[in-house]
Design a protein around this motif. Structure first.
Motif, PDB file in Angstrom:
ATOM      1  N   ILE A 116      72.527  -1.179  60.383  1.00  0.00           N
ATOM      2  CA  ILE A 116      72.913   0.168  60.817  1.00  0.00           C
ATOM      3  C   ILE A 116      71.654   0.934  61.205  1.00  0.00           C
ATOM      4  O   ILE A 116      70.574   0.654  60.689  1.00  0.00           O
ATOM      5  N   PRO A 117      71.765   1.888  62.114  1.00  0.00           N
ATOM      6  CA  PRO A 117      70.603   2.704  62.467  1.00  0.00           C
ATOM      7  C   PRO A 117      70.085   3.467  61.244  1.00  0.00           C
ATOM      8  O   PRO A 117      70.857   3.850  60.356  1.00  0.00           O
ATOM      9  N   GLU A 118      68.793   3.691  61.230  1.00  0.00           N
ATOM     10  CA  GLU A 118      68.128   4.366  60.110  1.00  0.00           C
ATOM     11  C   GLU A 118      68.792   5.700  59.755  1.00  0.00           C
ATOM     12  O   GLU A 118      69.009   6.003  58.589  1.00  0.00           O
ATOM     13  N   ASP A 119      69.148   6.491  60.766  1.00  0.00           N
ATOM     14  CA  ASP A 119      69.718   7.810  60.503  1.00  0.00           C
ATOM     15  C   ASP A 119      71.154   7.758  59.973  1.00  0.00           C
ATOM     16  O   ASP A 119      71.707   8.777  59.575  1.00  0.00           O
ATOM     17  N   GLU A 120      71.744   6.565  59.945  1.00  0.00           N
ATOM     18  CA  GLU A 120      73.089   6.422  59.385  1.00  0.00           C
ATOM     19  C   GLU A 120      73.075   5.996  57.913  1.00  0.00           C
ATOM     20  O   GLU A 120      74.131   5.844  57.307  1.00  0.00           O
TER      21      GLU A 120
ATOM     22  N   TRP B 191      76.182  -1.858  44.776  1.00  0.00           N
ATOM     23  CA  TRP B 191      75.362  -2.996  45.205  1.00  0.00           C
ATOM     24  C   TRP B 191      75.707  -3.440  46.622  1.00  0.00           C
ATOM     25  O   TRP B 191      74.849  -3.979  47.323  1.00  0.00           O
ATOM     26  N   ASP B 192      76.922  -3.192  47.094  1.00  0.00           N
ATOM     27  CA  ASP B 192      77.243  -3.433  48.503  1.00  0.00           C
ATOM     28  C   ASP B 192      76.409  -2.492  49.380  1.00  0.00           C
ATOM     29  O   ASP B 192      75.876  -2.896  50.417  1.00  0.00           O
ATOM     30  N   PHE B 193      76.304  -1.232  48.961  1.00  0.00           N
ATOM     31  CA  PHE B 193      75.481  -0.265  49.690  1.00  0.00           C
ATOM     32  C   PHE B 193      74.032  -0.745  49.753  1.00  0.00           C
ATOM     33  O   PHE B 193      73.416  -0.764  50.823  1.00  0.00           O
ATOM     34  N   VAL B 194      73.490  -1.145  48.613  1.00  0.00           N
ATOM     35  CA  VAL B 194      72.108  -1.631  48.573  1.00  0.00           C
ATOM     36  C   VAL B 194      71.947  -2.841  49.493  1.00  0.00           C
ATOM     37  O   VAL B 194      70.976  -2.936  50.246  1.00  0.00           O
ATOM     38  N   GLU B 195      72.907  -3.743  49.460  1.00  0.00           N
ATOM     39  CA  GLU B 195      72.839  -4.946  50.298  1.00  0.00           C
ATOM     40  C   GLU B 195      72.785  -4.590  51.786  1.00  0.00           C
ATOM     41  O   GLU B 195      72.098  -5.253  52.563  1.00  0.00           O
ATOM     42  N   HIS B 196      73.479  -3.541  52.177  1.00  0.00           N
ATOM     43  CA  HIS B 196      73.473  -3.106  53.577  1.00  0.00           C
ATOM     44  C   HIS B 196      72.065  -2.723  54.043  1.00  0.00           C
ATOM     45  O   HIS B 196      71.741  -2.877  55.219  1.00  0.00           O
ATOM     46  N   ILE B 197      71.254  -2.186  53.136  1.00  0.00           N
ATOM     47  CA  ILE B 197      69.991  -1.589  53.572  1.00  0.00           C
ATOM     48  C   ILE B 197      68.737  -2.247  52.990  1.00  0.00           C
ATOM     49  O   ILE B 197      67.640  -1.925  53.412  1.00  0.00           O
ATOM     50  N   VAL B 198      68.872  -3.176  52.077  1.00  0.00           N
ATOM     51  CA  VAL B 198      67.704  -3.738  51.370  1.00  0.00           C
ATOM     52  C   VAL B 198      66.746  -4.484  52.299  1.00  0.00           C
ATOM     53  O   VAL B 198      65.545  -4.518  52.049  1.00  0.00           O
ATOM     54  N   SER B 199      67.234  -5.058  53.367  1.00  0.00           N
ATOM     55  CA  SER B 199      66.390  -5.810  54.298  1.00  0.00           C
ATOM     56  C   SER B 199      66.275  -5.102  55.647  1.00  0.00           C
ATOM     57  O   SER B 199      66.044  -5.732  56.679  1.00  0.00           O
ATOM     58  N   HIS B 200      66.439  -3.805  55.647  1.00  0.00           N
ATOM     59  CA  HIS B 200      66.417  -3.011  56.876  1.00  0.00           C
ATOM     60  C   HIS B 200      65.082  -3.192  57.600  1.00  0.00           C
ATOM     61  O   HIS B 200      64.042  -3.383  56.971  1.00  0.00           O
ATOM     62  N   SER B 201      65.102  -3.117  58.916  1.00  0.00           N
ATOM     63  CA  SER B 201      63.864  -3.262  59.686  1.00  0.00           C
ATOM     64  C   SER B 201      62.939  -2.055  59.526  1.00  0.00           C
ATOM     65  O   SER B 201      61.741  -2.158  59.743  1.00  0.00           O
ATOM     66  N   SER B 202      63.485  -0.919  59.120  1.00  0.00           N
ATOM     67  CA  SER B 202      62.682   0.284  58.917  1.00  0.00           C
ATOM     68  C   SER B 202      61.942   0.219  57.581  1.00  0.00           C
ATOM     69  O   SER B 202      62.543   0.030  56.529  1.00  0.00           O
ATOM     70  N   GLU B 203      60.631   0.416  57.656  1.00  0.00           N
ATOM     71  CA  GLU B 203      59.832   0.431  56.432  1.00  0.00           C
ATOM     72  C   GLU B 203      60.260   1.575  55.511  1.00  0.00           C
ATOM     73  O   GLU B 203      60.245   1.433  54.290  1.00  0.00           O
ATOM     74  N   LEU B 204      60.652   2.710  56.081  1.00  0.00           N
ATOM     75  CA  LEU B 204      61.132   3.840  55.291  1.00  0.00           C
ATOM     76  C   LEU B 204      62.334   3.428  54.449  1.00  0.00           C
ATOM     77  O   LEU B 204      62.371   3.668  53.242  1.00  0.00           O
ATOM     78  N   VAL B 205      63.302   2.789  55.063  1.00  0.00           N
ATOM     79  CA  VAL B 205      64.519   2.398  54.360  1.00  0.00           C
ATOM     80  C   VAL B 205      64.219   1.307  53.327  1.00  0.00           C
ATOM     81  O   VAL B 205      64.616   1.415  52.172  1.00  0.00           O
ATOM     82  N   ARG B 206      63.505   0.268  53.733  1.00  0.00           N
ATOM     83  CA  ARG B 206      63.155  -0.820  52.805  1.00  0.00           C
ATOM     84  C   ARG B 206      62.377  -0.294  51.612  1.00  0.00           C
ATOM     85  O   ARG B 206      62.632  -0.661  50.465  1.00  0.00           O
TER      86      ARG B 206
END
Length: 146
Positions: free
Chosen positions: A9-13, A81-96
């Motif tokens: 998902i996009p960072e801002d979402e 944990w589903d939420f975390v799984e969605h974003i744990v490997s995000h391409s954005s360093e901020l999100v990761r």
């Protein structure tokens, strides 16, 4: 158990995703931003404050109490944990970084939190958690120690 899509998902979402997946966070989000949670998660502040948002509106008030509970809400933990799984490997360093420091690393603050989380974690989150445990040289029976 819900499935987690592979599409990033996009960072801002990320803030709106938190509210959609974990509506229990709404009151904490509204309190932090002094406006309805539905509006707050759409602001640039929610993204810029992602570390604080995760700590103050997800990890501390929602996730940790469930992990420490003698009778946790398993549906809520699965959604967390589903939420975390969605974003744990995000391409954005901020999100990761926000997920790593404000969610996963917080599991090391009390005995038994990684173990309580493990059954609910999905593949990417488990992998990132194992890397964290290795980095801090933490060995847990049944997780990274036989």
């Amino acid at each position: 158990m819900s499935s987690v899509p592979d599409q990033e998902i996009p960072e801002d979402e990320v803030p709106p995703l938190l509210l959609r997946m974990i509506p229990e966070s709404a009151g904490f989000i509204a309190e932090k931003y002094h406006q309805p949670a539905e509006a707050a998660v759409l602001t640039q502040d929610a993204l810029l404050d992602l570390y604080e948002l995760l700590t103050e509106c997800f990890t501390a008030p929602v996730l940790m109490p469930q992990l420490k509970s003698a009778s946790p809400d398993t549906d809520l933990l699965e959604r967390c944990w589903d939420f975390v799984e969605h974003i744990v490997s995000h391409s954005s360093e901020l999100v990761r970084g926000a997920v790593y420091f404000e969610v996963l690393e917080q599991l090391l603050n009390a005995d038994g939190l990684v173990e309580a989380s493990w059954p609910y974690m999905k593949e990417r989150t488990r992998s990132r958690t194992l890397s964290m445990l290795d980095f801090y040289d933490v060995r847990l029976l049944g997780i990274n120690r036989r």
